[in-house]
Design a protein around this motif. Structure first.
Motif, short mmCIF file in Angstrom:
data_model
loop_
_atom_site.label_atom_id
_atom_site.label_comp_id
_atom_site.label_asym_id
_atom_site.label_seq_id
_atom_site.Cartn_x
_atom_site.Cartn_y
_atom_site.Cartn_z
N VAL A 53 0.84 -1.20 0.00
CA VAL A 53 0.00 0.00 0.00
C VAL A 53 0.88 1.25 0.00
O VAL A 53 1.78 1.39 0.84
CB VAL A 53 -0.94 0.01 1.21
CG1 VAL A 53 -1.74 1.31 1.26
CG2 VAL A 53 -1.89 -1.18 1.15
N THR A 54 0.62 2.17 -0.93
CA THR A 54 1.40 3.41 -1.01
C THR A 54 0.58 4.64 -0.64
O THR A 54 1.15 5.72 -0.47
CB THR A 54 1.96 3.61 -2.43
OG1 THR A 54 0.88 3.65 -3.37
CG2 THR A 54 2.91 2.48 -2.80
N GLY A 55 -0.72 4.51 -0.55
CA GLY A 55 -1.55 5.66 -0.20
C GLY A 55 -2.94 5.25 0.18
O GLY A 55 -3.48 4.27 -0.36
N VAL A 56 -3.54 5.96 1.12
CA VAL A 56 -4.90 5.69 1.58
C VAL A 56 -5.67 7.00 1.64
O VAL A 56 -5.16 8.00 2.15
CB VAL A 56 -4.90 5.02 2.98
CG1 VAL A 56 -6.33 4.72 3.42
CG2 VAL A 56 -4.08 3.75 2.98
N GLU A 57 -6.89 6.99 1.12
CA GLU A 57 -7.74 8.18 1.15
C GLU A 57 -9.13 7.80 1.65
O GLU A 57 -9.63 6.71 1.37
CB GLU A 57 -7.87 8.78 -0.26
CG GLU A 57 -6.57 9.25 -0.87
CD GLU A 57 -6.73 9.66 -2.33
OE1 GLU A 57 -7.86 9.51 -2.87
OE2 GLU A 57 -5.74 10.10 -2.93
N ILE A 58 -9.74 8.72 2.38
CA ILE A 58 -11.13 8.54 2.81
C ILE A 58 -12.01 9.32 1.85
O ILE A 58 -11.77 10.51 1.59
CB ILE A 58 -11.33 9.05 4.25
CG1 ILE A 58 -10.42 8.29 5.21
CG2 ILE A 58 -12.80 8.91 4.67
CD1 ILE A 58 -10.37 8.86 6.61
N ALA A 59 -13.01 8.66 1.30
CA ALA A 59 -13.85 9.29 0.28
C ALA A 59 -15.32 9.14 0.63
O ALA A 59 -15.73 8.16 1.26
CB ALA A 59 -13.58 8.67 -1.08
N GLY A 60 -16.12 10.14 0.20
CA GLY A 60 -17.56 10.09 0.36
C GLY A 60 -17.98 9.85 1.79
O GLY A 60 -17.42 10.43 2.73
N PRO A 61 -18.95 8.95 1.99
CA PRO A 61 -19.48 8.71 3.35
C PRO A 61 -18.56 7.89 4.23
O PRO A 61 -18.85 7.69 5.41
CB PRO A 61 -20.78 7.95 3.08
CG PRO A 61 -20.55 7.24 1.79
CD PRO A 61 -19.69 8.16 0.97
N GLY A 62 -17.44 7.40 3.66
CA GLY A 62 -16.52 6.60 4.49
C GLY A 62 -15.81 5.51 3.75
O GLY A 62 -15.25 4.59 4.37
#
Length: 584
Positions: A79-88
């Motif tokens: 894993v090189t990146g994590v993002e939180i999007a929308g409702p979760g």
């Protein structure tokens, strides 16, 4: 490796860590958590719904749960990146090295790539075709035969223990009609002028050859015999002759069954009496009068007492008769006995492939299995819609040999078994299908079987060109397998690799849903991605598969397209289709 299952397990482990730390409550149900490819590639490589699934039972805002998981997910290998999007949603990006490692998995596995242990050896019985033994297979049977066979192959690949079964409906009145039809042809073989085939009998020429064989074997032994003598013999002979013909037709399609079960043998063995006695002991058989069907006027309905099964107690719309007015069993009664027999042979999971005209029969059969197995047996019925046979958009005329329909053999002789098998799986089984002889044989991207096969052939063509240009030793199998895959850095190349890495997930999801058509859709995507990359190479020399001045990059790209051939070959194997090495 199903990378989505891998990361689902990783996310589940992170959740357990948060539970142990007191950040999340004990006893959370993780079964609905999924890890999937995002709908948009711009959202990353994988996405999980974990935070939203856990929000309500955990009593927390989903984005807060996502934040708890995100900080830990960033440290997961690959894993090189994590993002939180929308409702979760938790969207993650994976390293190029991770994708290169998966590409090597595809190379190492060959066409076995995608093999899964999901089924864990569970026994599944797939019953398909089961056409009445009254004549050759027709084009309508072809779809059910191909669907059932491909589903069995798919379940095999997903790790299930599959038995392919054919139920021979040889106990009904149609078998007596067949026997009488055979006798007419037998008399004809003895030299009698039979005139027109009597109304109500089977007129097809397919009875001529077996009747001539009978005449050659027995002479006029049955010519003057009374009906009580010749009918049982003619019935047995005719069933065997038709089943031989059906097996030959199925073999032409590459379809073989493990088990053939006779309805007549079940009845004679007392299996129907046994099944109904069991239900009667459970208080599920009674004498009663059914309500008139909806839409029937009172004077259209004859009220009479019948022997009924309490099907409504198990989800059916009405209770169902199990005996006819003459005291003989209904088809439903014998079908109940047959499915109970399957269950007692160890098949708690049963899949039946039926024609669409049997749709009204599904609920009662599922109700019967619930009753007969105490809820332990499961029946999934897959209904196959009709096939419209066309040529340049015009309906194809009937077969002279069959008399009333186009035979499966006619279709295979025209286009080949691989084309028939692939095209029959390009639509979901419960959707109608147009089979146009002109379209399924044209060499264009609008013909799905050609488009996928062309991708496989094109890979082999590139391999031959590379050997001619750089030398066979330079581009040997060992050299390709040892290629430096890190040289594959172009976004178009990575997108193709990522698509190929979805194959194990496609296998498992299609197998669990009993939907082999998903394979056709996926193979079309892989072929389109490969052809698209090949076309880009025509406009941009830096993207060509063969780079004479950069052997290292060439080997990496040859490894990538060899993986394409492996994935396509793996998918075609599920379809029972042979990949082509070159297009002619």
């Amino acid at each position: 490796m199903n990378l989505f299952t891998h990361f689902r397990d990783q996310i589940a482990a992170l959740i357990e860590e948060r539970v142990a730390a007191g950040d999340l409550p004990q006893g959370l149900d993780l079964s609905r958590i999924t890890v999937e490819p995002p709908r948009e590639t711009s959202h990353g490589d994988i996405t999980t719904n974990a935070a939203m699934v856990l929000a309500k039972p955990a009593g927390k805002n989903p984005r807060d749960i996502a934040a708890l998981l995100a900080s830990k997910a960033e440290s997961l290998p690959g894993v090189t990146g994590v993002e939180i999007a929308g409702p979760g949603f938790l969207n993650m990006r994976l390293s190029d090295d991770f994708w290169h490692a998966r590409l090597r998995d595809i190379l190492d596995s060959g066409v076995a790539y995608g093999d899964s242990a999901t089924g864990d050896g569970a026994k599944v019985n797939v019953e398909y075709v089961s056409a009445n033994p009254t004549g050759p297979m027709h084009v309508g049977h072809a779809r059910g035969a191909v669907f059932g066979d491909a589903l069995a192959l798919l379940l095999d690949k997903a790790g299930f223990d599959v038995t392919r079964e054919y139920y021979v409906n040889d106990a009904g009145a149609q078998v007596d009609v067949l026997a009488r039809s055979m006798r007419v042809r037998y008399l004809e073989a003895l030299g009698e002028d039979i005139g027109a085939i009597p109304e109500g009998l089977y007129p097809g020429d397919y009875l001529v050859a077996p009747a001539e064989a009978l005449a050659a074997r027995d002479g006029d032994k049955w010519k003057n015999a009374d009906e009580a003598t010749w009918l049982p013999m003619m019935r047995e002979y005719s069933i065997n002759a038709m089943m031989d013909m059906i097996r030959e037709d199925l073999a032409v399609m590459g379809v073989e069954h493990d088990v053939f079960t006779s309805e007549r043998a079940l009845v004679q063995a007392g299996k129907v009496d046994e099944a109904l006695a069991f239900l009667k002991d459970q208080g599920l058989i009674y004498e009663g009068v059914l309500e008139p069907p909806k839409g029937k006027l009172p004077d259209d309905w004859e009220e009479r007492e019948q022997t009924l099964f309490k099907a409504t107690q198990f989800g059916d719309d009405v209770d169902r008769p199990v005996a006819k007015s003459d005291g003989s069993w209904t088809y439903f009664a014998t079908d109940m006995a047959y499915h109970l027999d399957k269950y007692r042979r160890g098949y708690a999971d049963m899949i039946d492939v039926w024609g669409a005209d049997h749709g009204g029969y599904v609920k009662r059969m599922q109700a019967a299995i619930k009753a007969l197995t105490g809820g332990q047996g499961q029946l999934d019925v897959k209904l196959c819609q009709m096939v419209s046979l066309l040529d340049h958009g015009e309906p194809v005329k009937m077969s002279k040999r069959a008399g009333t329909f186009v035979t499966l053999r006619d279709v295979v002789d025209n286009v080949g078994k691989d084309v028939v098998r692939f095209i029959m799986l390009t639509r979901k089984n419960d959707a109608g299908l147009d089979f146009d002889f002109a379209k399924v044989t044209e060499q264009s991207k609008d013909n799905p079987v050609f488009y996928v096969q062309y991708a496989h052939a094109r890979v082999n063509s590139v391999m031959r060109m590379a050997a001619d240009e750089l030398g066979a030793e330079t581009v040997s199998i060992d050299a390709i397998h040892g290629a430096k895959l890190e040289r594959l850095s172009d976004e178009n190349e990575l997108q193709l690799i990522k698509l190929m890495c979805q194959w194990p997930r496609i296998v498992e999801s299609a197998a669990l849903a009993h939907e082999p058509h998903r394979i056709a859709f996926y193979l079309g995507e892989v072929a389109a991605s490969f052809h698209g990359l090949w076309n880009k190479g025509k406009d941009d020399k830096s993207l060509r598969f063969i780079m004479a001045d950069d052997v290292e990059l060439t080997l990496a790209r040859l490894a990538m397209i060899r993986a394409v051939a492996n994935v396509i070959g793996s998918g075609l194997k599920v379809f029972g289709v042979t990949p082509v090495e070159e297009m002619r």
